[in-house]
Write a protein that holds these residues in place. Structure first.
Motif, short mmCIF file in Angstrom:
data_model
loop_
_atom_site.label_atom_id
_atom_site.label_comp_id
_atom_site.label_asym_id
_atom_site.label_seq_id
_atom_site.Cartn_x
_atom_site.Cartn_y
_atom_site.Cartn_z
N ASN A 215 0.82 -1.21 0.00
CA ASN A 215 0.00 0.00 0.00
C ASN A 215 0.86 1.27 0.00
O ASN A 215 0.72 2.15 -0.83
N PHE A 216 1.74 1.35 0.93
CA PHE A 216 2.67 2.46 1.05
C PHE A 216 3.89 1.93 1.78
O PHE A 216 4.00 0.73 2.03
N LYS A 217 4.81 2.81 2.11
CA LYS A 217 6.10 2.38 2.64
C LYS A 217 5.91 1.49 3.87
O LYS A 217 5.28 1.87 4.84
N ASN A 218 6.49 0.27 3.76
CA ASN A 218 6.54 -0.68 4.87
C ASN A 218 5.17 -1.18 5.32
O ASN A 218 5.04 -1.70 6.42
N TYR A 219 4.15 -1.06 4.47
CA TYR A 219 2.83 -1.60 4.80
C TYR A 219 2.35 -2.46 3.64
O TYR A 219 2.45 -2.08 2.47
N TYR A 220 1.85 -3.64 4.02
CA TYR A 220 1.33 -4.60 3.03
C TYR A 220 -0.07 -5.02 3.45
O TYR A 220 -0.35 -5.21 4.63
N SER A 221 -0.90 -5.19 2.44
CA SER A 221 -2.25 -5.70 2.67
C SER A 221 -2.34 -7.11 2.12
O SER A 221 -1.93 -7.38 0.98
N LEU A 222 -2.83 -8.03 2.95
CA LEU A 222 -3.12 -9.40 2.51
C LEU A 222 -4.56 -9.43 2.01
O LEU A 222 -5.50 -9.22 2.79
N VAL A 223 -4.73 -9.64 0.71
CA VAL A 223 -6.06 -9.59 0.10
C VAL A 223 -6.37 -10.93 -0.56
O VAL A 223 -5.47 -11.72 -0.88
N LEU A 224 -7.65 -11.16 -0.75
CA LEU A 224 -8.13 -12.38 -1.40
C LEU A 224 -7.92 -12.26 -2.90
O LEU A 224 -8.29 -11.25 -3.51
N GLU A 225 -7.33 -13.29 -3.50
CA GLU A 225 -7.04 -13.27 -4.93
C GLU A 225 -7.98 -14.18 -5.71
O GLU A 225 -8.33 -13.87 -6.85
N LYS A 226 -8.38 -15.30 -5.14
CA LYS A 226 -9.23 -16.27 -5.83
C LYS A 226 -10.43 -16.61 -4.96
O LYS A 226 -10.38 -16.43 -3.74
N PRO A 227 -11.51 -17.10 -5.56
CA PRO A 227 -12.68 -17.50 -4.76
C PRO A 227 -12.32 -18.64 -3.81
O PRO A 227 -11.44 -19.45 -4.08
N LEU A 228 -13.04 -18.68 -2.68
CA LEU A 228 -12.82 -19.69 -1.66
C LEU A 228 -13.95 -20.72 -1.69
O LEU A 228 -15.07 -20.43 -2.13
N ASP A 229 -13.65 -21.90 -1.20
CA ASP A 229 -14.66 -22.97 -1.04
C ASP A 229 -14.35 -23.68 0.27
O ASP A 229 -13.39 -24.45 0.35
N ARG A 230 -15.16 -23.44 1.31
CA ARG A 230 -14.90 -24.01 2.61
C ARG A 230 -15.00 -25.53 2.58
O ARG A 230 -14.31 -26.22 3.35
N GLU A 231 -15.84 -26.05 1.68
CA GLU A 231 -16.00 -27.50 1.65
C GLU A 231 -14.74 -28.19 1.11
O GLU A 231 -14.55 -29.38 1.32
N GLN A 232 -13.90 -27.46 0.42
CA GLN A 232 -12.63 -28.03 -0.04
C GLN A 232 -11.50 -27.73 0.93
O GLN A 232 -10.74 -28.61 1.30
N VAL A 233 -11.39 -26.48 1.36
CA VAL A 233 -10.36 -26.09 2.34
C VAL A 233 -11.04 -25.22 3.39
O VAL A 233 -11.56 -24.15 3.07
#
Length: 805
Positions: free
Chosen positions: A398-416
């Motif tokens: 995002n900016f200096k020394n800060y990172y955002s962990l974001v969702l990249e792909k759809p999730l499926d709780r029944e698989q993981v």
């Protein structure tokens, strides 16, 4: 008063100063003077961040300070940033030219992070200070004019103009003040001898050295100079340089040689011997880190060096001879500490939004991570990554020394259902240092799976006459969701047919119960749907079709059809062997083997009679002539049995009267003829026999065609669906027979048809023709007479029973 006035003017200037965003950095910048009182206005932070004051509390507005106390607070009622506690800039930042407090403003719903920098402005609140109140100097009277004598410099905890010192000395005929400007633009004071000293004239000189800073108003500090004039040892040790510059890595071990100083003294003898010391102006911290050899002038490391703590050391060194009094020379050793990659990066989790719902869209923020490295340059440049690869997450800077962990792909709780990832940070130093932290991200369940059954259709076979409430089957659906989303209940779909009187289902277990005894003769198939619903919001549904086939039991005995008007059988003798006398007809309400009938003569029946095992036809076993008892009547008792277990039976009683041919003619003479003439009985019997033979032949052909068609279906083992007017094929035989039954079936859960007529067509084509004669089973054949009444050939007996109700 003038100090208070200055402070007020500075405060007024700062209040009127408008805050602005730094271009490209996304930081909000304020400035406030040190020593501000509690409650001092800093800025309208809510307005400057573009936030409404009314949303500060609902969005969980909070502010954190990076490594400092709570100097500032925000009034969430009006969005104003104010001073919370006294700020001493010198205590906070020492001599650093830039002093600021970094604040992090975090709000949720949605998550946002703002960076606020509050600069602490210096005010002239510290006067110049000398380390001692009195400095003693020893100057030999032999010193030449213009000889310099270093004086202790004053220090001012302020910075900038407030720390820019000017020196002055009280008037003296022998000394004047010599100001030296250093490389950092600071000034050092020294004495310069204006003319030779005369100890006999003045042995001690007292001077007042005053240091004045550049603040408004000015602040001053003083030190008393006591100068003793001696008449001995008039040459002081001299260094070849006034300033020595050394570069030293911060990982230098204890005992590392920094520099070897060398001073010379022009005197002779004892006055030439030199001892080296740290100046009294050197702090105790310097003496803990460095040590100088008194005799050799070697400076060595004796304590830990840390670039992140102090990156520049300035050490005043004195070389003193052994004269009486001793003379001294002075130099400065400047040690620059070189940074090495000795600090691993650090990770800090600022925000974590878990669990992550499995229907979350890509781009949803999961966590906010802060990384830092105390090293400088490339050693402090860090990169961040996650392990293992292939996870449905990514890191965004995002900016200096800060990172955002974001969702990249759809999730499926029944698989993981849960992800365990490692956030790794690595600097660019040599060798590179790294740090890691584990992060558990559970996936939240949503109701995205409907209950499903293992089969589309369940087929259940239930014997008729079951007890009421009997458990006949259990349906079970699966839902991979969890908690309420996977909690399943069952019920019957009664929209198309009322099932409440036949079948019930237990909502929790899916067990099916028959509420009343089933009767195969009334209902052969119950077809319905069972629905499964989960407890999610909204609920999801699944359906399955259940077919309950009612299995026939032998609960109906055969029923014999009475002959018309119960007329006795009249047999004209003589007759040939195998002549058909009559036929017994019976019906059985059951199906299959349970309705397959066989005929037997009762053991008590006597005479030349036999009955077809499966046809019920009564015929003679041998030729009967007039020698037999003429005019007598014979009673035949025929047993009709089914093939069920246990066997059920019925009896038929027949009366056979034997008359001679002459008697038959006489009897026939009494019958009216067409045209008024009597017709012989034999002719009438022959006509009936021909009609019967033609009918049987036609029916035999029809039976053969049906038999071939049904036999093909039986070999393919294809089950025929029940419905109004449809058929069930039973391919089972002890002696190679088959049965075709076409009966009405009740279908529940579909469109109910009207009850059709019951028709049974049973064809027996035994591999070995079998007859029951007097209760004994043996081989038999049907005797077919020709036109003259003689037996011309034998054919296998085929019996057809077609009855409609």
């Amino acid at each position: 008063m003038w100090i208070v006035s200055l402070v007020r003017r500075r405060l007024l200037q700062l209040v009127l100063l408008h805050t602005a965003w730094k271009v490209g950095s996304g930081q909000l910048h304020y400035s406030v003077p040190e020593e501000s009182q509690h409650g001092t206005f800093v800025g309208r932070i809510a307005q400057d961040l573009g936030l409404e004051v009314s949303e500060l509390v609902p969005r969980l507005f909070r502010m954190e300070s990076q490594g400092h106390g709570e100097y500032f607070r925000v009034n969430v009622q009006n969005g104003i940033l104010f001073v919370n506690s006294r700020i001493d800039r010198e205590e906070l930042c020492a001599k650093s030219p830039l002093c600021s407090v970094h604040l992090e403003v975090i709000i949720d719903k949605p998550l946002k992070v703002f960076h606020v920098e509050v600069e602490i402005a210096d005010i002239n609140d510290n006067a110049p200070v000398f380390s001692v109140s009195e400095q003693k100097l020893v100057i030999a009277e032999s010193r030449l004019p213009h000889s310099p004598f270093p004086l202790e410099s004053a220090s001012d905890a302020d910075i900038g103009t407030n720390a820019l010192l000017a020196y002055k000395i009280s008037p003296s005929d022998y000394f004047k003040l010599n100001i030296v400007t250093n490389e950092d633009h600071s000034k050092s004071a020294g004495l310069e001898l204006k003319k030779p000293l005369d100890r006999e004239d003045i042995s001690v000189h007292h001077l007042l050295l005053t240091a004045t800073d550049g603040g408004k108003p000015e602040l001053t500090g003083t030190i008393q100079l006591v100068i003793n004039v001696l008449d001995v040892n008039d040459n002081a040790p001299l260094f070849n340089q006034s300033v020595y510059r050394i570069r030293l890595p911060e990982n230098a071990a204890n005992g590392t040689l920094v520099i070897t100083l060398n001073a010379t003294d022009m005197d002779e003898g004892i006055f030439k011997e030199i001892a080296y010391y740290f100046s009294n102006l050197v702090s105790d911290k310097v003496k803990r880190i460095f040590q100088i050899s008194k005799s050799t002038g070697e400076i060595k490391v004796t304590g830990p060096l840390d670039y992140e703590d102090v990156n520049l050391w300035e050490i005043q060194v004195v070389a003193e001879d052994k004269g009486n009094p001793p003379l001294a020379g002075h130099c400065k050793v400047v040690i620059e500490i070189l940074d090495i990659n000795d600090n691993a990066p650090e990770l800090s989790l600022k925000s974590l939004s878990v669990p992550v719902l499995e229907d979350s869209l890509p781009g949803t923020m999961v966590a906010l991570i802060s990384v830092s490295d105390r090293d400088s340059g490339a050693n402090g440049q860090v990169s961040c990554s996650i392990w293992p690869s292939g996870l449905p997450f990514k890191l965004i800077s995002n900016f200096k020394n800060y990172y955002s962990l974001v969702l990249e792909k759809p999730l499926d709780r029944e698989q993981v259902a849960e992800y365990v990832l490692v956030v790794m940070v690595r600097d660019e130093g040599t060798p590179s240092l790294s740090a890691s932290s584990s992060l558990v991200v559970p996936v939240g369940d949503v109701n995205d799976n409907a209950p499903t059954f293992a089969q589309h259709t369940y087929t259940v076979f239930v014997k008729e006459n079951n007890p009421p409430g009997a458990h006949i089957f259990t349906v079970s659906a699966l839902d991979p969701d969890m908690a309420e989303n996977g909690l399943i209940s069952y019920w019957l779909d009664e929209k198309l047919w009322p099932l409440s009187s036949y079948i019930s289902v237990q909502s929790e277990s899916g067990k099916l119960y028959a509420l009343q005894p089933l009767d195969y003769e009334e209902t052969k198939l119950l077809e319905f749907q069972v629905s499964a619903k989960d407890a999610g919001l909204p609920s999801l549904y699944g359906n399955v079709t259940v077919q309950v086939f009612v299995v026939d039991e032998n609960d109906n005995a055969p029923v014999v059809s009475a002959p018309a008007k119960d007329a006795p059988i009249l047999l004209v003798v003589p007759v040939a062997a195998g002549h058909m006398v009559g036929k017994v007809r019976a019906l059985d309400a059951d199906s299959g083997y349970n309705a397959w009938l066989r005929y037997e003569l009762h053991e008590g029946s006597s005479g030349p009679w036999r009955v077809g095992l499966y046809s019920g036809e009564i015929s003679t076993t041998h030729a009967v002539d007039e020698a037999e008892i003429i005019g007598s009547s014979k009673t035949l008792l025929v047993l009709v049995k089914d093939h069920g277990k246990p066997v059920l039976s019925a009896t038929a009683t027949l009366s056979v009267s034997l008359v001679s041919n002459a008697q038959a003619v006489q009897a026939d003479a009494h019958l009216p003829r067409a045209g008024g003439s009597p017709k012989p009985l034999v002719e009438s019997v022959n006509v009936y026999l021909i009609i019967a033979i033609c009918s049987v032949s036609s029916l035999f052909l029809l039976v053969v065609i049906v038999y071939v068609a049904l036999r093909c279906q039986c070999q393919a083992k294809e089950a025929m669906m029940y419905g109004p007017g449809t058929a069930t094929l039973v391919c089972a035989s002890e002696v190679g027979s088959w049965s075709y039954s076409n009966r009405h079936s009740h279908i529940l859960g579909g469109v109910a048809g009207e009850a059709g007529a019951k028709s049974d067509l049973m064809v027996f084509s035994p591999n070995v023709p079998v007859f029951a004669v007097n209760g004994e089973v043996g081989n038999a054949a049907e005797l077919v007479p020709n036109s003259s009444g003689e037996v011309s050939h034998m054919r296998p007996l085929i019996s057809v029973r077609l009855t409609y109700l």
